[in-house]
Design a protein around this motif. Structure first.
Motif, PDB file in Angstrom:
ATOM      1  N   ALA A   8       0.819  -1.221   0.000  1.00  0.00           N
ATOM      2  CA  ALA A   8       0.000   0.000   0.000  1.00  0.00           C
ATOM      3  C   ALA A   8       0.846   1.260   0.000  1.00  0.00           C
ATOM      4  CB  ALA A   8      -0.924   0.008   1.220  1.00  0.00           C
ATOM      5  N   ILE A   9       2.050   1.169   0.583  1.00  0.00           N
ATOM      6  CA  ILE A   9       2.881   2.381   0.653  1.00  0.00           C
ATOM      7  C   ILE A   9       4.079   2.312  -0.273  1.00  0.00           C
ATOM      8  CG2 ILE A   9       2.208   2.868   3.020  1.00  0.00           C
ATOM      9  CD1 ILE A   9       4.923   1.771   3.884  1.00  0.00           C
ATOM     10  N   GLU A  10       4.018   1.438  -1.270  1.00  0.00           N
ATOM     11  CA  GLU A  10       5.111   1.366  -2.237  1.00  0.00           C
ATOM     12  C   GLU A  10       5.277   2.709  -2.929  1.00  0.00           C
ATOM     13  OE1 GLU A  10       6.512  -1.293  -6.081  1.00  0.00           O
ATOM     14  OE2 GLU A  10       4.712  -1.798  -4.969  1.00  0.00           O
ATOM     15  N   PRO A  11       6.530   3.220  -3.042  1.00  0.00           N
ATOM     16  CA  PRO A  11       6.743   4.548  -3.607  1.00  0.00           C
ATOM     17  C   PRO A  11       6.218   4.689  -5.016  1.00  0.00           C
ATOM     18  CG  PRO A  11       8.725   3.799  -2.479  1.00  0.00           C
ATOM     19  CD  PRO A  11       7.773   2.633  -2.519  1.00  0.00           C
ATOM     20  N   ILE A 103      -0.732   9.360  11.858  1.00  0.00           N
ATOM     21  CA  ILE A 103      -1.081   8.077  11.232  1.00  0.00           C
ATOM     22  C   ILE A 103      -1.273   7.039  12.340  1.00  0.00           C
ATOM     23  CG2 ILE A 103       0.093   8.545   9.049  1.00  0.00           C
ATOM     24  CD1 ILE A 103       2.470   6.955  10.051  1.00  0.00           C
ATOM     25  N   THR A 104      -2.176   6.090  12.116  1.00  0.00           N
ATOM     26  CA  THR A 104      -2.411   5.035  13.104  1.00  0.00           C
ATOM     27  C   THR A 104      -3.116   3.852  12.454  1.00  0.00           C
ATOM     28  OG1 THR A 104      -3.399   4.517  15.257  1.00  0.00           O
ATOM     29  CG2 THR A 104      -4.646   5.974  13.806  1.00  0.00           C
ATOM     30  N   ALA A 120      -3.280  18.423  15.031  1.00  0.00           N
ATOM     31  CA  ALA A 120      -2.929  17.699  13.811  1.00  0.00           C
ATOM     32  C   ALA A 120      -3.435  18.443  12.587  1.00  0.00           C
ATOM     33  CB  ALA A 120      -3.515  16.287  13.843  1.00  0.00           C
ATOM     34  N   SER A 121      -2.633  18.430  11.513  1.00  0.00           N
ATOM     35  CA  SER A 121      -3.045  19.050  10.250  1.00  0.00           C
ATOM     36  C   SER A 121      -3.842  18.078   9.404  1.00  0.00           C
ATOM     37  CB  SER A 121      -1.811  19.512   9.463  1.00  0.00           C
ATOM     38  OG  SER A 121      -0.978  20.315  10.259  1.00  0.00           O
ATOM     39  N   ASP A 122      -3.561  16.766   9.551  1.00  0.00           N
ATOM     40  CA  ASP A 122      -4.256  15.740   8.772  1.00  0.00           C
ATOM     41  C   ASP A 122      -4.184  14.428   9.547  1.00  0.00           C
ATOM     42  OD1 ASP A 122      -5.650  14.567   6.637  1.00  0.00           O
ATOM     43  OD2 ASP A 122      -4.519  15.755   5.180  1.00  0.00           O
ATOM     44  N   PHE A 123      -4.969  13.462   9.096  1.00  0.00           N
ATOM     45  CA  PHE A 123      -5.118  12.203   9.840  1.00  0.00           C
ATOM     46  C   PHE A 123      -5.295  11.087   8.816  1.00  0.00           C
ATOM     47  CE2 PHE A 123      -7.454   8.994  12.214  1.00  0.00           C
ATOM     48  CZ  PHE A 123      -6.855   9.036  13.467  1.00  0.00           C
ATOM     49  N   LEU A 124      -4.398  10.068   8.847  1.00  0.00           N
ATOM     50  CA  LEU A 124      -4.487   8.944   7.916  1.00  0.00           C
ATOM     51  C   LEU A 124      -4.539   7.628   8.685  1.00  0.00           C
ATOM     52  CD1 LEU A 124      -1.943   9.857   5.084  1.00  0.00           C
ATOM     53  CD2 LEU A 124      -4.430  10.074   5.044  1.00  0.00           C
ATOM     54  N   LEU A 125      -5.354   6.719   8.190  1.00  0.00           N
ATOM     55  CA  LEU A 125      -5.520   5.411   8.830  1.00  0.00           C
ATOM     56  C   LEU A 125      -4.718   4.366   8.059  1.00  0.00           C
ATOM     57  CD1 LEU A 125      -7.055   3.848  11.057  1.00  0.00           C
ATOM     58  CD2 LEU A 125      -8.863   3.425   9.360  1.00  0.00           C
ATOM     59  N   LYS A 126      -3.864   3.612   8.772  1.00  0.00           N
ATOM     60  CA  LYS A 126      -3.120   2.507   8.154  1.00  0.00           C
ATOM     61  C   LYS A 126      -4.081   1.335   7.880  1.00  0.00           C
ATOM     62  CE  LYS A 126       1.142   3.371  10.833  1.00  0.00           C
ATOM     63  NZ  LYS A 126       2.084   2.776  11.800  1.00  0.00           N
ATOM     64  N   PRO A 127      -3.855   0.570   6.813  1.00  0.00           N
ATOM     65  CA  PRO A 127      -2.871   0.811   5.744  1.00  0.00           C
ATOM     66  C   PRO A 127      -3.399   1.845   4.769  1.00  0.00           C
ATOM     67  CG  PRO A 127      -4.099  -1.179   5.277  1.00  0.00           C
ATOM     68  CD  PRO A 127      -4.595  -0.700   6.608  1.00  0.00           C
ATOM     69  N   PHE A 128      -2.514   2.755   4.364  1.00  0.00           N
ATOM     70  CA  PHE A 128      -2.899   3.781   3.399  1.00  0.00           C
ATOM     71  C   PHE A 128      -2.057   3.592   2.135  1.00  0.00           C
ATOM     72  CE2 PHE A 128       0.051   5.468   6.581  1.00  0.00           C
ATOM     73  CZ  PHE A 128       1.182   5.673   5.799  1.00  0.00           C
TER      74      PHE A 128
END
Length: 469
Positions: A8-11, A103-104, A120-128
């Motif tokens: 999911a986080i491959e560049p 992130i969490t 926080a400026s933004d919030f991302l849920l793993k896996p992203f």
């Protein structure tokens, strides 16, 4: 980290990189206790950011923040020891101004609310997906860029009212425009010299607009208009608690000029201590906010200006010689208006159209006899004085030429008085030099014979650039 998370986080590939563009002026800190997550995020952000650092805990991250300037922190909530939310709250209370993306892998509505309340400026849920992370990073950097640009625009509007010193049909004006185009192409520091009102800021803006930095901010600052107590904070910023009244951290003008041009007008008015700090910035390209123990790299072109003879200021001991040489890489001299009277009609036409629209009044006819009278006046205030005259004419509905005649007469009287004063000063200089020579250069003996203190004698000698005995 699971295989799904890793994928999911491959560049991103080249197409994605081009779409998001580089953020090479920015620095990022990745804080996550999973080494795999840190590595993948660093691999994605390193080609795009100027600096990427990593930390496995809030304690390690705090140590890095104390040493480096970070524009963005990507922060995991679940950390060993202190949680990401708790550390974020400490960061904000300490005045950290940058963006933070939390992130969490485990989150609910309460966690999200706590994160946003903590700053926080933004919030991302793993896996992203990596494009989600890059989009969040882009939003943060875009907000920072817009904040800088808005600040610069507000400051420019507040300090507007400069003169159009580049307008004119004379050979001198054409040479000046050609010189600006040549100097703009070079990355070097430029020193602009000229009397008050000739258009030094307009020339500086033209240098910026014709340079490769034109898309970045142009930040003007009048060194004479800021108190000596505040000038360091204005230029370099400060951290919370750095001095009385510093309730929040604040970025300085160097930060807001990042990637662009910082115009230091009336640089001869800088206090000696700030001259020393500015010299270091020019040499190291790093600034240190007041009260901070960390340095911030800056990429800023310096354009300085003065209405004084800086070489004479150096000889008098009022300006650092090494700073003068560092600034005097490329020099642009703007002639006063009295040396190019053929430019006056073009300037009057420009000011007339500009100010008539602003004042919502019809422009006045440009009578030949009026132009002749205006060309015959010396304009000691240069183009700024001419602009004020045109504005006053529009408000009155006629050209107040009688006021110019009175000013010319008063100026002649002042000039005569000044000439008398200059003659007396020259007599005094010759007398002191004669006594000093008779005393074989011994300043103490010469001061005794003259009936003045040695300190007074040394001050006069410094003004005349005489080497000490």
């Amino acid at each position: 980290m699971t295989v799904a998370q890793a994928r999911a986080i491959e560049p991103a590939g080249p197409a994605e990189t081009d779409a998001f563009g580089p953020w090479l002026q920015h620095s990022t800190l990745i804080v996550d206790d999973e080494e795999g997550m840190r590595s993948f995020l660093a691999r994605a952000l390193a080609p795009r950011c100027g600096l990427v650092e990593q930390a496995a805990s809030a304690e390690q991250a705090a140590e890095l923040v104390s040493r480096y300037h970070f524009d963005l922190i990507v922060l995991d909530i679940a950390l060993p020891g202190k949680s990401g939310v708790d550390w974020l709250a400490e960061l904000r209370s300490g005045g950290f101004p940058g963006d933070v993306i939390l992130i969490t892998a485990f989150a609910d509505m309460d966690t999200a609310i706590r994160a946003l309340r903590a700053g926080a400026s933004d919030f991302l849920l793993k896996p992203f997906r990596i494009d989600q992370m890059l989009a969040a990073v882009k939003r943060c950097f875009d907000r920072a860029r817009l904040a800088r640009e808005n600040y610069v625009l507000r400051r420019a509007l507040a300090e507007s009212g400069g003169v159009e010193g580049l307008i004119g049909d004379s050979d001198r004006a054409a040479e000046l425009r050609a010189m600006i185009r040549r100097l703009a192409a070079a990355p070097s520091t430029v020193l602009i010299l000229g009397e008050s009102g000739v258009g030094k800021e307009v020339a500086a803006r033209a240098l910026h607009e014709h340079s490769t930095r034109a898309a970045r901010p142009f930040v003007p600052v009048n060194c004479a208009a800021i108190s000596p107590e505040l000038i360091e904070s204005e230029l370099f910023g400060h951290v919370r608690g750095a001095f009385t009244g510093a309730t929040d951290s604040r970025n300085g003008l160097f930060y807001y000029a990042q990637g662009g041009t910082l115009f230091l007008d009336e640089i001869s008015e800088l206090p000696a201590a700030i001259q020393t700090k500015l010299l270091r910035v020019l040499e190291d390209r790093r600034i240190r906010p007041v009260g901070s123990n960390r340095e911030i790299p800056v990429d800023v072109r310096i354009v300085a200006a003065s209405n004084r003879d800086l070489a004479a200021e150096v000889a008098a001991g009022r300006f650092r010689q090494d700073l003068f040489y560092r600034l005097d890489v490329l020099t642009l001299r703007i002639p006063p208006l009295r040396e190019r009277p053929e430019d006056i009609p073009a300037l009057v036409r420009h000011f007339m159209l500009q100010l008539a629209a602003h004042l919502a009044v019809p422009p006045l006819p440009l009578y030949p006899e009026v132009m002749q009278a205006l060309r015959g006046y010396d304009w000691p205030g240069n183009a700024r004085e001419l602009r004020n005259f045109v504005e006053r004419s529009l408000i009155l509905g006629h050209y107040p030429l009688d006021a110019l005649e009175r000013e010319a007469d008063e100026s002649a009287e002042r000039s005569g008085a000044a000439s008398d004063g200059e003659r007396l000063a020259e007599i005094e200089r010759r007398h002191i030099l004669a006594v000093l020579a008779a005393a074989s250069g011994n300043k103490s003996e010469a001061a005794r014979r003259l009936g003045i203190s040695r300190k007074t004698l040394e001050r006069k000698c410094a003004l005349w650039a005489i080497a000490g005995a």
